[in-house]
Every structure is written in structure tokens, then in C-alpha cells.
Design a protein around this motif. Structure first.
Motif, PDB file in Angstrom:
ATOM      1  N   GLY A  70      26.032 -10.100  40.262  1.00  0.00           N
ATOM      2  CA  GLY A  70      25.216 -11.310  40.374  1.00  0.00           C
ATOM      3  C   GLY A  70      24.937 -11.905  39.002  1.00  0.00           C
ATOM      4  O   GLY A  70      25.075 -13.113  38.806  1.00  0.00           O
ATOM      5  N   PHE A  71      24.539 -11.067  38.046  1.00  0.00           N
ATOM      6  CA  PHE A  71      24.302 -11.556  36.690  1.00  0.00           C
ATOM      7  C   PHE A  71      25.576 -12.105  36.068  1.00  0.00           C
ATOM      8  O   PHE A  71      25.551 -13.133  35.384  1.00  0.00           O
ATOM      9  N   MET A  72      26.683 -11.447  36.290  1.00  0.00           N
ATOM     10  CA  MET A  72      27.947 -11.916  35.728  1.00  0.00           C
ATOM     11  C   MET A  72      28.346 -13.266  36.325  1.00  0.00           C
ATOM     12  O   MET A  72      28.819 -14.151  35.615  1.00  0.00           O
TER      13      MET A  72
ATOM     14  N   LEU B 199      28.755 -16.516  34.066  1.00  0.00           N
ATOM     15  CA  LEU B 199      30.027 -17.234  34.019  1.00  0.00           C
ATOM     16  C   LEU B 199      29.873 -18.674  34.526  1.00  0.00           C
ATOM     17  O   LEU B 199      30.515 -19.591  34.010  1.00  0.00           O
ATOM     18  N   GLY B 200      29.019 -18.886  35.510  1.00  0.00           N
ATOM     19  CA  GLY B 200      28.758 -20.243  35.987  1.00  0.00           C
ATOM     20  C   GLY B 200      28.114 -21.083  34.894  1.00  0.00           C
ATOM     21  O   GLY B 200      28.490 -22.240  34.672  1.00  0.00           O
ATOM     22  N   TRP B 201      27.140 -20.505  34.210  1.00  0.00           N
ATOM     23  CA  TRP B 201      26.488 -21.218  33.107  1.00  0.00           C
ATOM     24  C   TRP B 201      27.482 -21.523  31.993  1.00  0.00           C
ATOM     25  O   TRP B 201      27.495 -22.621  31.446  1.00  0.00           O
ATOM     26  N   ALA B 202      28.336 -20.537  31.662  1.00  0.00           N
ATOM     27  CA  ALA B 202      29.322 -20.725  30.598  1.00  0.00           C
ATOM     28  C   ALA B 202      30.311 -21.836  30.975  1.00  0.00           C
ATOM     29  O   ALA B 202      30.657 -22.679  30.136  1.00  0.00           O
ATOM     30  N   ALA B 203      30.761 -21.859  32.223  1.00  0.00           N
ATOM     31  CA  ALA B 203      31.703 -22.895  32.666  1.00  0.00           C
ATOM     32  C   ALA B 203      31.040 -24.271  32.618  1.00  0.00           C
ATOM     33  O   ALA B 203      31.645 -25.251  32.163  1.00  0.00           O
ATOM     34  N   TYR B 204      29.794 -24.355  33.087  1.00  0.00           N
ATOM     35  CA  TYR B 204      29.062 -25.631  33.052  1.00  0.00           C
ATOM     36  C   TYR B 204      28.928 -26.121  31.611  1.00  0.00           C
ATOM     37  O   TYR B 204      29.174 -27.293  31.318  1.00  0.00           O
ATOM     38  N   THR B 205      28.550 -25.241  30.711  1.00  0.00           N
ATOM     39  CA  THR B 205      28.384 -25.611  29.312  1.00  0.00           C
ATOM     40  C   THR B 205      29.713 -26.065  28.715  1.00  0.00           C
ATOM     41  O   THR B 205      29.778 -27.064  27.994  1.00  0.00           O
ATOM     42  N   PHE B 206      30.783 -25.330  29.012  1.00  0.00           N
ATOM     43  CA  PHE B 206      32.104 -25.682  28.487  1.00  0.00           C
ATOM     44  C   PHE B 206      32.513 -27.078  28.925  1.00  0.00           C
ATOM     45  O   PHE B 206      32.940 -27.904  28.116  1.00  0.00           O
ATOM     46  N   PHE B 207      32.385 -27.369  30.222  1.00  0.00           N
ATOM     47  CA  PHE B 207      32.831 -28.663  30.725  1.00  0.00           C
ATOM     48  C   PHE B 207      31.943 -29.798  30.245  1.00  0.00           C
ATOM     49  O   PHE B 207      32.433 -30.893  29.942  1.00  0.00           O
ATOM     50  N   SER B 208      30.648 -29.563  30.146  1.00  0.00           N
ATOM     51  CA  SER B 208      29.779 -30.641  29.660  1.00  0.00           C
ATOM     52  C   SER B 208      30.052 -30.926  28.181  1.00  0.00           C
ATOM     53  O   SER B 208      30.088 -32.084  27.761  1.00  0.00           O
ATOM     54  N   GLN B 209      30.262 -29.892  27.394  1.00  0.00           N
ATOM     55  CA  GLN B 209      30.575 -30.109  25.986  1.00  0.00           C
ATOM     56  C   GLN B 209      31.958 -30.719  25.815  1.00  0.00           C
ATOM     57  O   GLN B 209      32.172 -31.535  24.914  1.00  0.00           O
ATOM     58  N   SER B 210      32.874 -30.352  26.666  1.00  0.00           N
ATOM     59  CA  SER B 210      34.224 -30.902  26.592  1.00  0.00           C
ATOM     60  C   SER B 210      34.198 -32.414  26.852  1.00  0.00           C
ATOM     61  O   SER B 210      34.838 -33.186  26.130  1.00  0.00           O
ATOM     62  N   SER B 211      33.448 -32.835  27.856  1.00  0.00           N
ATOM     63  CA  SER B 211      33.373 -34.275  28.133  1.00  0.00           C
ATOM     64  C   SER B 211      32.653 -35.004  27.002  1.00  0.00           C
ATOM     65  O   SER B 211      33.018 -36.123  26.649  1.00  0.00           O
ATOM     66  N   GLU B 212      31.653 -34.370  26.416  1.00  0.00           N
ATOM     67  CA  GLU B 212      30.951 -34.993  25.291  1.00  0.00           C
ATOM     68  C   GLU B 212      31.866 -35.115  24.074  1.00  0.00           C
ATOM     69  O   GLU B 212      31.856 -36.133  23.377  1.00  0.00           O
TER      70      GLU B 212
END
Length: 119
Positions: free
Chosen positions: A34-36, A40-53
Motif C-alpha cells: 500500500g505504501f509503495m 509510486l503514484g505520487w512520484a508519477a504525478y510529480t514526474f508528469f506535472s513537472q514534465s508538462s511544466e
């Protein structure tokens, strides 16, 4: 017979303890998973938001560089025009073309449009 009953009872206890330990291990594994998943969901969200920025900032950078190149080219053209305007011969050419002014003693030659019948 007592001995067999006790040994059976102790075997049941060890089986119960083993089952309890397995249930604890499964619970820990589920919590860890569950923690993983959350991480990983948080990491993916951060990656995609920073990528679009980053893409948006890259687009702005390209636009500003193009604007800067155009301004630099315009500045160079104006510097060239200023250097030409300091040349008396060029000023004389502009005076003749735009304003019809000629130097004293010069005879202007004007070409009139001829009709195609005269050719």
C-alpha cells in the motif's frame, strides 16, 4: 494416551502460531505494498506535472529566443543604416531619389514612360 493428547495439542498450538505468523507477514506485506503504491503514484504525478511544466517553459524560452534574434537582427540593420547615413555620397543618393535634389551643375535625366507604339 495422555502423551499423545499433549503432543497433538502442542502440534495444534504450533500450527496456530505458524498461521498467526503467516497472517502477520501477509498484513505487513499488504501495508508495505500500500505504501509503495501510494509512493509510486505520487512520484508519477510529480514526474508528469513537472514534465508538462518543463515543456511549457521550453516553449516560452524558444519564443523569447526568437524574439531576441529578431531584435538583434533589427539592431544590426539599424546600425548599418546609421553607418551609411554618415556617408555623404549615400545622403546625396537619398536626396536625389526621394526629394529630387541635385548637385549644382548636374543635369537631371528623367526617363518618361513611352507607349508601346513608339517601339
Amino acid at each position: 494416551m495422555r502423551r499423545t493428547a499433549m503432543s497433538t495439542n502442542s502440534k495444534n498450538q504450533t500450527k496456530g502460531q505458524a498461521a498467526h505468523q503467516m497472517a502477520g507477514a501477509r498484513r505487513r506485506l499488504r501495508i508495505w505494498m500500500g505504501f509503495m503504491i501510494i509512493f509510486l503514484g505520487w512520484a508519477a504525478y510529480t514526474f508528469f506535472s513537472q514534465s508538462s511544466e518543463i515543456n511549457a517553459k521550453s516553449q516560452q524560452l524558444e519564443e523569447r529566443q526568437a524574439s531576441m534574434n529578431a531584435a538583434t537582427q533589427s539592431l544590426e540593420q539599424l546600425k548599418y543604416e546609421i553607418s551609411r547615413l554618415q556617408d555623404p555620397e549615400y545622403i546625396g543618393q537619398i536626396a536625389m531619389k526621394k526629394y529630387g535634389l541635385y548637385k549644382p551643375g548636374e543635369i537631371p535625366v528623367r526617363v518618361s514612360e513611352s507607349s508601346p507604339e513608339n517601339d
